[in-house]
Motif scaffolding. Structure first.
Motif, PDB file in Angstrom:
ATOM      1  N   ASP A   1       0.829  -1.212   0.000  1.00 30.40           N
ATOM      2  CA  ASP A   1       0.000   0.000   0.000  1.00 30.40           C
ATOM      3  C   ASP A   1       0.859   1.255   0.000  1.00 30.40           C
ATOM      4  OD1 ASP A   1      -2.386  -1.362  -0.099  1.00 30.40           O
ATOM      5  OD2 ASP A   1      -2.804  -1.183   2.051  1.00 30.40           O
ATOM      6  N   ALA A   2       1.937   1.255   0.768  1.00 28.08           N
ATOM      7  CA  ALA A   2       2.817   2.422   0.838  1.00 28.08           C
ATOM      8  C   ALA A   2       3.465   2.698  -0.516  1.00 28.08           C
ATOM      9  CB  ALA A   2       3.880   2.223   1.917  1.00 28.08           C
TER      10      ALA A   2
ATOM     11  N   ASP B   1       0.719   4.171  -2.736  1.00 29.53           N
ATOM     12  CA  ASP B   1       0.409   5.541  -2.305  1.00 29.53           C
ATOM     13  C   ASP B   1       1.524   6.509  -2.691  1.00 29.53           C
ATOM     14  OD1 ASP B   1      -1.931   4.554  -1.234  1.00 29.53           O
ATOM     15  OD2 ASP B   1      -1.242   4.625   0.851  1.00 29.53           O
TER      16      ASP B   1
ATOM     17  N   GLU C   1       1.123   9.731  -5.040  1.00 27.04           N
ATOM     18  CA  GLU C   1       1.377  11.040  -4.426  1.00 27.04           C
ATOM     19  C   GLU C   1       2.519  11.793  -5.100  1.00 27.04           C
ATOM     20  OE1 GLU C   1       3.334  12.163  -0.295  1.00 27.04           O
ATOM     21  OE2 GLU C   1       1.318  11.313  -0.026  1.00 27.04           O
TER      22      GLU C   1
ATOM     23  N   THR D   1       0.842  -0.799  12.374  1.00 28.90           N
ATOM     24  CA  THR D   1       0.320   0.559  12.317  1.00 28.90           C
ATOM     25  C   THR D   1      -0.477   0.902  11.081  1.00 28.90           C
ATOM     26  OG1 THR D   1       2.368   1.380  11.320  1.00 28.90           O
ATOM     27  CG2 THR D   1       2.222   1.396  13.736  1.00 28.90           C
ATOM     28  N   GLY D   2      -0.234   0.250   9.980  1.00 32.40           N
ATOM     29  CA  GLY D   2      -0.929   0.549   8.737  1.00 32.40           C
ATOM     30  C   GLY D   2      -0.087   1.387   7.796  1.00 32.40           C
ATOM     31  N   PRO D   3      -0.493   1.449   6.526  1.00 33.89           N
ATOM     32  CA  PRO D   3       0.326   2.110   5.508  1.00 33.89           C
ATOM     33  C   PRO D   3       0.455   3.623   5.689  1.00 33.89           C
ATOM     34  CG  PRO D   3      -1.748   1.351   4.570  1.00 33.89           C
ATOM     35  CD  PRO D   3      -1.671   0.806   5.955  1.00 33.89           C
ATOM     36  N   ASP D   4      -0.562   4.289   6.202  1.00 39.26           N
ATOM     37  CA  ASP D   4      -0.478   5.740   6.370  1.00 39.26           C
ATOM     38  C   ASP D   4       0.594   6.106   7.393  1.00 39.26           C
ATOM     39  OD1 ASP D   4      -2.435   6.174   4.484  1.00 39.26           O
ATOM     40  OD2 ASP D   4      -4.053   6.287   5.959  1.00 39.26           O
ATOM     41  N   TYR D   5       0.582   5.416   8.525  1.00 34.15           N
ATOM     42  CA  TYR D   5       1.608   5.697   9.531  1.00 34.15           C
ATOM     43  C   TYR D   5       2.984   5.297   9.019  1.00 34.15           C
ATOM     44  CZ  TYR D   5       4.312   6.126  13.716  1.00 34.15           C
ATOM     45  OH  TYR D   5       5.281   6.506  14.602  1.00 34.15           O
TER      46      TYR D   5
ATOM     47  N   ARG E   1       4.065   5.373   5.966  1.00 36.99           N
ATOM     48  CA  ARG E   1       4.518   6.431   5.044  1.00 36.99           C
ATOM     49  C   ARG E   1       5.001   7.655   5.834  1.00 36.99           C
ATOM     50  NH1 ARG E   1       5.355   8.041   0.887  1.00 36.99           N
ATOM     51  NH2 ARG E   1       3.593   9.155   0.069  1.00 36.99           N
ATOM     52  N   TYR E   2       4.272   8.002   6.894  1.00 34.97           N
ATOM     53  CA  TYR E   2       4.699   9.109   7.753  1.00 34.97           C
ATOM     54  C   TYR E   2       6.068   8.786   8.354  1.00 34.97           C
ATOM     55  CZ  TYR E   2       5.148  11.924  11.959  1.00 34.97           C
ATOM     56  OH  TYR E   2       5.638  12.738  12.943  1.00 34.97           O
TER      57      TYR E   2
ATOM     58  N   LYS F   1       8.742   9.067   5.655  1.00 34.78           N
ATOM     59  CA  LYS F   1       9.066  10.468   5.355  1.00 34.78           C
ATOM     60  C   LYS F   1       9.914  11.078   6.465  1.00 34.78           C
ATOM     61  CE  LYS F   1       5.034  11.496   2.526  1.00 34.78           C
ATOM     62  NZ  LYS F   1       3.781  12.244   2.458  1.00 34.78           N
TER      63      LYS F   1
END
Length: 154
Positions: free
Chosen positions: A99-100, A103, A107, A138-142, A144-145, A148
């Motif tokens: 997913d990352a 995304d 993006e 944690t999932g892909p959103d975290y 990616r954070y 970064k």
């Protein structure tokens, strides 16, 4: 929606790294240099019909035919109950990474391959598969954070 090819590549890549006990950066360089990523993409329909282990064996044979001698020994230990639990953790981490990658590609308007290479060559990749960190939960959103934030410091 899950990109099954990227998910497959992530699993094969991880399995290769684990079996040969090679770093993700070294494995990615090997995969790039000898066309392994392209091989996986071109033969995906055939490779996915067998287990991930079989796909890794095919890659090892392909590298051997190309004259590549891999240092170290392949880890083949008997499976335990803890291995099944850690395989579930690996599966979750593989999904997060897939997913990352997708995304990041969207993006940053880059190819999936460029996104894959950026993440795989980062320290965030190692942290994702270090199950002590809990990053795999944690999932892909975290993730990616985290990527970064971490990549700023690399």
């Amino acid at each position: 929606m899950l990109n099954e090819l990227i998910f497959f590549e992530v699993r094969i890549f991880r399995t290769f790294c684990e079996k040969l006990q090679v770093s993700s950066a070294d494995t990615n360089k090997l995969f790039e240099t000898y066309g392994i990523w392209k091989y996986i993409e071109d033969t995906y329909d055939m490779l996915r019909l067998n287990s991930d282990e079989c796909a890794v064996k095919d890659i090892l044979v392909m590298l051997k035919v190309k004259g590549i001698k891999l240092e170290g020994k392949i880890c083949n230990k008997p499976e335990t109950v803890n291995d099944k639990i850690s395989e579930q953790e690996r599966f979750c981490a593989d999904l997060i990474l897939t997913d990352a990658i997708m995304d990041m590609a969207d993006e940053e308007e880059i190819t999936l391959q460029e996104a894959r290479n950026k993440i795989i060559n980062s320290n965030a990749y190692a942290a994702l598969y270090d199950f002590e960190t809990g990053l795999w939960e944690t999932g892909p959103d975290y993730f990616r954070y985290f990527y970064k934030t971490w990549s700023i410091n690399e």
